[in-house]
Design a protein around this motif. Structure first.
Motif, PDB file in Angstrom:
ATOM      1  N   SER A   1       0.232 -28.382  30.797  1.00 20.21           N
ATOM      2  CA  SER A   1      -0.584 -28.043  30.380  1.00 20.21           C
ATOM      3  C   SER A   1      -1.587 -29.177  29.621  1.00 20.21           C
ATOM      4  O   SER A   1      -2.574 -29.456  28.911  1.00 20.21           O
ATOM      5  CB  SER A   1       0.354 -27.830  28.823  1.00 20.21           C
ATOM      6  OG  SER A   1       0.404 -26.081  29.371  1.00 20.21           O
TER       7      SER A   1
ATOM      8  N   HIS B   1       1.890 -19.059  31.139  1.00 16.36           N
ATOM      9  CA  HIS B   1       1.586 -19.906  29.988  1.00 16.36           C
ATOM     10  C   HIS B   1       1.947 -19.721  28.156  1.00 16.36           C
ATOM     11  O   HIS B   1       2.401 -18.266  28.328  1.00 16.36           O
ATOM     12  CB  HIS B   1      -0.325 -19.203  30.084  1.00 16.36           C
ATOM     13  CG  HIS B   1      -1.205 -19.243  31.434  1.00 16.36           C
ATOM     14  ND1 HIS B   1      -0.592 -17.988  32.199  1.00 16.36           N
ATOM     15  CD2 HIS B   1      -0.439 -20.152  31.984  1.00 16.36           C
ATOM     16  CE1 HIS B   1      -1.634 -18.237  33.245  1.00 16.36           C
ATOM     17  NE2 HIS B   1      -1.336 -19.844  33.256  1.00 16.36           N
TER      18      HIS B   1
ATOM     19  N   TRP C   1      -2.790 -22.291  26.842  1.00 19.92           N
ATOM     20  CA  TRP C   1      -4.018 -21.497  26.719  1.00 19.92           C
ATOM     21  C   TRP C   1      -5.693 -21.936  26.473  1.00 19.92           C
ATOM     22  O   TRP C   1      -6.401 -22.435  26.358  1.00 19.92           O
ATOM     23  CB  TRP C   1      -3.661 -20.322  26.337  1.00 19.92           C
ATOM     24  CG  TRP C   1      -3.289 -19.485  26.843  1.00 19.92           C
ATOM     25  CD1 TRP C   1      -2.285 -18.220  27.297  1.00 19.92           C
ATOM     26  CD2 TRP C   1      -3.802 -18.171  28.273  1.00 19.92           C
ATOM     27  NE1 TRP C   1      -1.943 -16.982  28.149  1.00 19.92           N
ATOM     28  CE2 TRP C   1      -3.072 -17.533  28.561  1.00 19.92           C
ATOM     29  CE3 TRP C   1      -5.267 -18.288  28.412  1.00 19.92           C
ATOM     30  CZ2 TRP C   1      -3.367 -16.463  29.163  1.00 19.92           C
ATOM     31  CZ3 TRP C   1      -5.799 -17.251  29.665  1.00 19.92           C
ATOM     32  CH2 TRP C   1      -4.929 -15.876  29.669  1.00 19.92           C
TER      33      TRP C   1
ATOM     34  N   LEU D   1     -11.548 -16.186  28.359  1.00 18.09           N
ATOM     35  CA  LEU D   1     -10.195 -16.913  27.960  1.00 18.09           C
ATOM     36  C   LEU D   1      -9.569 -16.555  27.223  1.00 18.09           C
ATOM     37  O   LEU D   1      -8.213 -15.685  26.708  1.00 18.09           O
ATOM     38  CB  LEU D   1     -10.001 -18.145  29.030  1.00 18.09           C
ATOM     39  CG  LEU D   1     -10.407 -18.474  29.982  1.00 18.09           C
ATOM     40  CD1 LEU D   1     -10.327 -20.297  30.072  1.00 18.09           C
ATOM     41  CD2 LEU D   1      -8.372 -18.420  30.876  1.00 18.09           C
TER      42      LEU D   1
ATOM     43  N   MET E   1      -6.768 -14.063  27.134  1.00 16.05           N
ATOM     44  CA  MET E   1      -5.427 -14.330  26.512  1.00 16.05           C
ATOM     45  C   MET E   1      -4.592 -13.481  25.256  1.00 16.05           C
ATOM     46  O   MET E   1      -3.538 -13.065  25.141  1.00 16.05           O
ATOM     47  CB  MET E   1      -5.247 -15.163  25.625  1.00 16.05           C
ATOM     48  CG  MET E   1      -3.998 -16.342  25.085  1.00 16.05           C
ATOM     49  SD  MET E   1      -4.600 -17.588  23.931  1.00 16.05           S
ATOM     50  CE  MET E   1      -5.901 -17.189  22.883  1.00 16.05           C
TER      51      MET E   1
ATOM     52  N   ALA F   1      -5.812 -22.073  19.032  1.00 10.22           N
ATOM     53  CA  ALA F   1      -6.612 -21.641  19.337  1.00 10.22           C
ATOM     54  C   ALA F   1      -7.483 -21.226  19.255  1.00 10.22           C
ATOM     55  O   ALA F   1      -9.407 -20.714  20.064  1.00 10.22           O
ATOM     56  CB  ALA F   1      -6.208 -20.581  20.040  1.00 10.22           C
TER      57      ALA F   1
END
Length: 814
Positions: A481, A506, A511, A530, A534, A545
């Motif tokens: 990561s 992941h 992410w 993406l 996720m 996020a």
């Protein structure tokens, strides 16, 4: 009796006099020579081998014993545990019990440690039941081991298990399969790996070879080398069935009923399990049970030593129960026990979390007065505490005073520097660590990678990546990561995506890193895709996020999509918007020209807007030349953050663009009175492993004459292609010719020209700037990319611009 026999007798009575592995082997030879292979002293010798962690020799000796006594079983169990072979340790314990041998206070600590390493709570509870049944629950060492086990399981439930639960598909880690049972990982690779160098090349682990001669022996399948989830289950079921007398699916009430029938201490059983069941019902299951179990065990122990107190204190601290940990320290003082280095190293992280440097200094003073300041654990904890309290100079002072340094202390100072923005210093400490022959751990790379990302030192990042691959760390999800984040922030989103796709699993960090990477590079649709992928894979997005996906929408002007995610965050996931979410939406509306809407949005925030949130709107006012709103916004900023220098500079630039020179002069005078000095625009480029920095109008570079000549040639070619300087971007009251000169001497142009003359044709040029790229330089760089036939990547203070063939990846929206 000969002198040799007398010496043997003396040594065997005092095994601690054997100081080396070689002496242990010599003693073995003398026993065989004088007493033969059936000596009654072989069990003592086995305990000596076990103390030196000589597993291979211990097993060879154990297999020669026709009927191993308790001492031999204890030694082999302890040796297995010390090598991380938890299944073998537990299988040996079961066979020992099947042979009718009763464990003493030195056996259960090893068995409980094996349960902890296997991360199997139910197996640990089964062993706990056996401890109570055999009346060993009042033993000091067993009680300490039980408390340590339950506190570690509590840490697991808050940490590893939550991360593991986020992974919808549990993939293989190395050669071993990790699965989840009842919310607890029941087997880890460590439990089957031989860590002792002496066993390398021995063809595996020597197991018991006499199982067929023991009617009550257990199946060899329980101790094979291929660790899998069923091993732990089989061990637990076998153990519970034979020695606890319960079915593996019963609840705590059934366990209590079984144990009361067989235990000689019914009053204690009733007290203990009655309270345990009350807690179990109140907490709603085992997730809240472990630390209560630790405290119950502690309270029931008739004797407590410093280890007992430290175990409870450390367990509370590691599980975020800070007040309880500090209360235990006070109680320990009331019991006339003084904190040792372990106590202090457990308490210091609490003050780091509270950012209470005063209390941390009091602990530091106590450590100095009692001679604990040279302790490595104390030193590392102090370094971390001071760094968390933004006192990095004190962290460095503590580090430099340590008489010796291990990997933990080096990692603490590196992380402390990087977390406080001292990226160059962090890199220097990392280099010093390597020169000191300290091998980096996975946390070392996770700590140093953000420094490379911030400084955009791609070459150094690649070197570290190579080191990671050679060291076998590339499968670590945290390091992977960090690599994704580093490559994305150094301008190579393609490599970042390649690393992300190569990861076997992941987590939320990986992410978020790739989504934010695409956002910063202006690939909003990829970032959104993406984010949705996720969600489809069952990963519940966290607040960070949503910051990433809102940033992507902001850089592409996707207003409707941004509102959808902002509303989803609160309505679908129950996440309250933070300052970063509000800033991203305000920035989005401002870029889109919806200034009044952005103003109302900030005014209606459920938390008080900070200067940084208002500054996003002030920057938009400059782009859209809305002086009236800019003044209102600046007033808001100066009210909540009077020392915000960026707001003064933005407002000054807005006045300059509007030709309000008197207001500019008044504002700059106010800045001088406050001691504020404008940060000069600076750009830097990495060429041949060296970083070259430029400021606007800089003539100090050794290649200045060549750079200036290259810029003149480029300007002529650009003008033939249709370039016209946008002198409105020059915020100075000077004539047009001077404005043209000032534009050509902007820092990013100097860096780009230097890159062109210093690198082979076709090489990608990567430039970083500390401020926003101006409109004229943006136009000029598009022309330059077309003329020289190169990709030019410019990272300013908010995003990446990829210039190629006369176009920019931002689509002129930034």
């Amino acid at each position: 009796m000969t002198s040799t026999q007398t010496l043997l007798k003396t040594l065997l009575k005092n095994p601690t006099t054997i100081k080396t592995k070689s002496q242990a082997k010599q003693l073995h030879a003398q026993i065989l020579k004088t007493e033969g292979p059936c000596s009654t002293h072989l069990s003592t010798l086995l305990s000596i081998y076990s103390n030196f962690k000589l597993l291979h020799h211990s097993l060879l000796l154990f297999n020669t014993l026709p009927s191993p006594p308790t001492l031999a079983w204890k030694s082999i169990i302890r040796c297995y545990t010390s090598h991380g072979l938890s299944h073998h340790s537990l299988a040996s314990f079961i066979e020992m019990r099947a042979a009718g041998k009763y464990p003493d206070c030195h056996v259960f600590p090893s068995v409980l440690k094996s349960c902890t390493m296997l991360m199997d709570l139910r197996l640990g509870e089964s062993v706990h039941a056996c401890v109570i049944r055999l009346g060993m629950d009042f033993d000091l060492y067993t009680g300490n081991a039980l408390m340590n086990m339950y506190s570690k399981f509590q840490s697991l439930s808050k940490g590893v298990r939550l991360v593991f639960d986020e992974i919808p598909e549990k993939r293989k880690v190395g050669k071993f399969e990790s699965k989840c049972e009842s919310g607890v990982v029941s087997c880890v690779e460590l439990s089957c790996r031989i860590v002792s160098e002496e066993l390398e090349g021995e063809g595996g682990v020597l197991c018991f070879d006499r199982n067929e001669n023991r009617e009550k022996g257990i199946s060899g399948s329980l101790i094979n080398n291929n660790c899998n989830n069923s091993n732990s289950n089989e061990l637990r079921i076998e153990f519970e069935k034979r020695f606890v007398g319960i079915d593996h699916s019963v609840n705590l009430n059934q366990i209590k009923d079984k144990l009361v029938q067989s235990s000689g201490n019914k009053e204690v059983d009733d007290c203990f399990y009655g309270k345990m069941n009350d807690i179990y019902k109140r907490k709603g299951g085992t997730r809240g049970l472990q630390m209560d179990s630790v405290r119950k065990i502690f309270d029931l122990m008739p004797n407590k030593d410093l280890v007992s107190w430290n175990t409870v204190i450390a367990g509370n601290a590691q599980n975020g129960m800070y007040e309880e940990a500090l209360e235990m320290v006070r109680e320990m003082g009331d019991a006339n026990l003084k904190p040792d280095s372990f106590t202090l190293s457990s308490v210091l992280p609490i003050f780091a979390e509270y950012v209470d440097v005063i209390k941390g200094k009091e602990i530091h003073g106590y450590a100095i007065r009692h001679g604990h300041d040279a302790d490595l654990f104390i030193g590392s904890s102090l370094i971390g505490m001071y760094a968390k309290c933004t006192r990095v100079e004190d962290s460095c002072w503590v580090f430099n005073l340590l008489p010796r340094r291990d990997g933990i202390s080096w990692n603490s100072i590196i992380a402390g520097c990087v977390q406080n923005g001292l990226f160059d210093e962090g890199l220097q400490f990392f280099r010093k660590m390597l020169k000191a022959k300290i091998k980096p751990m996975h946390v070392s790379f996770s700590s140093i990678m953000p420094a490379c990302a911030h400084l955009t030192t791609l070459h150094l990042g690649k070197q570290l990546h190579g080191y990671i691959i050679r060291g076998g760390f590339n499968d670590n999800v945290f390091i992977a990561s960090s690599l994704v984040d580093m490559y994305a922030k150094c301008g190579n989103i393609r490599i970042a995506r390649w690393i992300f796709d190569k990861m076997e699993q992941h987590d939320m960090v990986s992410w978020t890193a790739i989504i934010m990477g695409y956002a910063l590079h202006g690939h909003a649709r990829d970032a959104i895709s993406l984010f949705e992928q996720m969600e489809m894979e069952g990963i519940k997005p966290k607040d960070v996020a949503f910051v990433a996906v809102l940033t992507a929408c902001s850089h592409a002007g996707l207003v409707d999509e941004a509102w959808k995610y902002f509303n989803s965050m609160t309505q679908d996931f129950g996440i309250a918007p933070g300052l970063e979410h509000y800033a991203a939406v305000a920035d989005l509306l401002g870029r889109a020209g919806r200034l009044e809407e952005a103003y109302k949005f900030i005014c209606n925030m459920h938390i008080g807007p900070t200067g940084s949130v208002w500054s996003t709107l002030l920057a938009a006012c400059r782009v859209h030349k809305n002086v009236e709103l800019a003044e209102k916004v600046a007033e808001k900023i100066f009210r909540v953050d009077p020392e915000n220098m960026g707001a003064y500079i933005l407002l000054s630039n807005i006045y300059s663009a509007a030709r309000r020179w008197k207001d500019v002069a008044h504002l700059r005078l106010s800045m001088r009175k406050k001691g504020m000095k404008k940060k000069p625009a600076c750009s830097w480029i990495e060429v041949n492993n060296n970083v070259h920095a430029f400021v606007a109008g800089d003539k100090s570079h050794p290649y200045y004459e060549r750079i200036n000549e290259a810029l003149k040639v480029l300007l002529e070619q650009m003008e033939r292609e249709g370039y016209v300087p946008d002198t409105k971007e020059v915020l100075h009251d000077v004539d047009e010719e001077q404005k043209r000169y000032l534009l050509c001497s902007h820092s990013e142009r100097l860096a780009i020209a230097f890159g062109i003359i210093s690198t082979p044709a076709g090489t990608t040029i990567r430039v970083t700037k500390n401020l926003r790229v101006c409109v004229d330089c943006h136009i000029a760089t598009k022309f330059i990319s077309k003329i020289v036939g190169r990709e030019i990547i410019v990272r300013d203070n908010s995003r990446f611009h990829h210039f190629k063939d006369g176009k920019c990846s931002c689509g002129d929206y930034w």
